[in-house]
Design a protein around this motif. Structure first.
Motif, PDB file in Angstrom:
ATOM      1  N   GLY A   1       0.810  -1.211   0.000  1.00 48.57           N
ATOM      2  CA  GLY A   1       0.000   0.000   0.000  1.00 48.57           C
ATOM      3  C   GLY A   1       0.842   1.259   0.000  1.00 48.57           C
ATOM      4  N   LEU A   2       0.431   2.220   0.823  1.00 47.70           N
ATOM      5  CA  LEU A   2       1.134   3.501   0.892  1.00 47.70           C
ATOM      6  C   LEU A   2       2.566   3.345   1.391  1.00 47.70           C
ATOM      7  N   TYR A   3       2.818   2.356   2.237  1.00 50.83           N
ATOM      8  CA  TYR A   3       4.169   2.136   2.746  1.00 50.83           C
ATOM      9  C   TYR A   3       5.106   1.679   1.633  1.00 50.83           C
ATOM     10  N   LEU A   4       4.618   0.812   0.771  1.00 54.92           N
ATOM     11  CA  LEU A   4       5.416   0.371  -0.375  1.00 54.92           C
ATOM     12  C   LEU A   4       5.654   1.533  -1.333  1.00 54.92           C
ATOM     13  N   GLU A   5       4.621   2.328  -1.566  1.00 59.08           N
ATOM     14  CA  GLU A   5       4.765   3.502  -2.430  1.00 59.08           C
ATOM     15  C   GLU A   5       5.793   4.476  -1.840  1.00 59.08           C
ATOM     16  N   LEU A   6       5.716   4.730  -0.556  1.00 59.40           N
ATOM     17  CA  LEU A   6       6.674   5.608   0.122  1.00 59.40           C
ATOM     18  C   LEU A   6       8.088   5.073  -0.037  1.00 59.40           C
ATOM     19  N   TYR A   7       8.262   3.780   0.176  1.00 61.57           N
ATOM     20  CA  TYR A   7       9.594   3.178   0.031  1.00 61.57           C
ATOM     21  C   TYR A   7      10.082   3.258  -1.418  1.00 61.57           C
ATOM     22  N   ASP A   8       9.262   2.777  -2.354  1.00 61.90           N
ATOM     23  CA  ASP A   8       9.676   2.712  -3.761  1.00 61.90           C
ATOM     24  C   ASP A   8       9.955   4.080  -4.372  1.00 61.90           C
ATOM     25  N   ASP A   9       9.153   5.073  -4.006  1.00 63.43           N
ATOM     26  CA  ASP A   9       9.268   6.381  -4.652  1.00 63.43           C
ATOM     27  C   ASP A   9      10.202   7.345  -3.939  1.00 63.43           C
ATOM     28  N   TYR A  10      10.456   7.141  -2.644  1.00 62.14           N
ATOM     29  CA  TYR A  10      11.225   8.130  -1.896  1.00 62.14           C
ATOM     30  C   TYR A  10      12.327   7.547  -1.017  1.00 62.14           C
ATOM     31  N   VAL A  11      11.971   6.666  -0.100  1.00 65.52           N
ATOM     32  CA  VAL A  11      12.931   6.193   0.900  1.00 65.52           C
ATOM     33  C   VAL A  11      14.146   5.551   0.234  1.00 65.52           C
ATOM     34  N   LYS A  12      13.916   4.694  -0.726  1.00 66.28           N
ATOM     35  CA  LYS A  12      15.023   4.023  -1.409  1.00 66.28           C
ATOM     36  C   LYS A  12      15.993   5.045  -2.007  1.00 66.28           C
ATOM     37  N   TYR A  13      15.462   6.086  -2.636  1.00 69.54           N
ATOM     38  CA  TYR A  13      16.311   7.088  -3.284  1.00 69.54           C
ATOM     39  C   TYR A  13      16.987   8.013  -2.278  1.00 69.54           C
ATOM     40  N   LEU A  14      16.361   8.215  -1.136  1.00 71.76           N
ATOM     41  CA  LEU A  14      17.019   8.972  -0.074  1.00 71.76           C
ATOM     42  C   LEU A  14      18.240   8.206   0.436  1.00 71.76           C
ATOM     43  N   VAL A  15      18.079   6.909   0.658  1.00 69.81           N
ATOM     44  CA  VAL A  15      19.204   6.090   1.125  1.00 69.81           C
ATOM     45  C   VAL A  15      20.282   6.030   0.045  1.00 69.81           C
ATOM     46  N   VAL A  16      19.893   5.830  -1.193  1.00 72.12           N
ATOM     47  CA  VAL A  16      20.844   5.744  -2.305  1.00 72.12           C
ATOM     48  C   VAL A  16      21.684   7.022  -2.409  1.00 72.12           C
ATOM     49  N   ASN A  17      21.028   8.169  -2.414  1.00 72.53           N
ATOM     50  CA  ASN A  17      21.758   9.419  -2.591  1.00 72.53           C
ATOM     51  C   ASN A  17      22.532   9.829  -1.346  1.00 72.53           C
ATOM     52  N   GLY A  18      21.987   9.541  -0.171  1.00 68.48           N
ATOM     53  CA  GLY A  18      22.726   9.803   1.060  1.00 68.48           C
ATOM     54  C   GLY A  18      23.970   8.931   1.162  1.00 68.48           C
ATOM     55  N   ALA A  19      23.827   7.657   0.844  1.00 67.45           N
ATOM     56  CA  ALA A  19      24.968   6.733   0.892  1.00 67.45           C
ATOM     57  C   ALA A  19      26.006   7.089  -0.168  1.00 67.45           C
ATOM     58  N   SER A  20      25.558   7.484  -1.347  1.00 67.36           N
ATOM     59  CA  SER A  20      26.491   7.854  -2.417  1.00 67.36           C
ATOM     60  C   SER A  20      27.343   9.046  -2.013  1.00 67.36           C
ATOM     61  N   GLU A  21      26.693  10.041  -1.420  1.00 64.28           N
ATOM     62  CA  GLU A  21      27.441  11.222  -0.973  1.00 64.28           C
ATOM     63  C   GLU A  21      28.526  10.823   0.027  1.00 64.28           C
TER      64      GLU A  21
END
Length: 171
Positions: free
Chosen positions: A63-83
């Protein structure tokens, strides 16, 4: 939650950044953990962060939790970790001391080029965080609480790591 669940699937970092797939995950694991703990968790708040971590680990995000993860959380972790990873990627600590990787077939980049890459990661992190906060305003989740003044809101503009309030902008 005592154990840190890394909110990335095996190749999320390498398919969404310039980090190549042949980079050993142990090289950036700590950076993903740090980005999650100190950049993503404060945005989500402990209760929502813990729910997403638990559901991710149990593979029950929906539901909304999967949408939140797929659309935002994953990319926040990706870009934070990359930096974080890009700040030290060229260096290793070995029995010989701190060494810098050098290859005959590649040219090392200078600090200005690294700074450019770091800023690109920060900018993407800020864009995703602002979009996520807007999404959370439209899709309220019971575990999400206002996090306080440390939260980036949609009334701020990210500029080089600084956030300026829109209403104080001059035209």
């Amino acid at each position: 939650m005592s154990k840190t669940v890394i909110l990335l699937k095996e190749n999320d970092l390498t398919i969404n950044t310039i980090i190549q797939g042949n980079v050993d995950t142990s090289k950036y694991f700590q950076d993903a953990k740090t980005a999650q703990t100190f950049k993503v968790k404060p945005l989500l708040g402990k209760e929502l962060y813990d729910k997403i971590c638990n559901d991710f680990e149990e593979q029950t995000l929906k539901g909304l939790y999967l949408e939140l993860y797929d659309d935002y959380v994953k990319y926040l972790v990706v870009n934070g970790a990359s930096e974080l990873y890009l700040k030290h990627a060229a260096y290793q600590v070995t029995n010989a001391g701190v060494v810098k990787a050098k290859s005959e077939s590649f040219e090392s980049v200078d600090k200005n080029e690294i700074d450019f890459l770091l800023q690109a990661c920060r900018d993407l992190f800020n864009l995703y965080s602002n979009e996520m906060l807007e999404w959370l305003n439209v899709n309220p989740l019971p575990e999400y609480k206002e996090v306080g003044s440390s939260k980036i809101t949609t009334s701020t503009l990210p500029l080089g790591g600084w956030h300026f309030n829109k209403r104080n902008r001059t035209k």
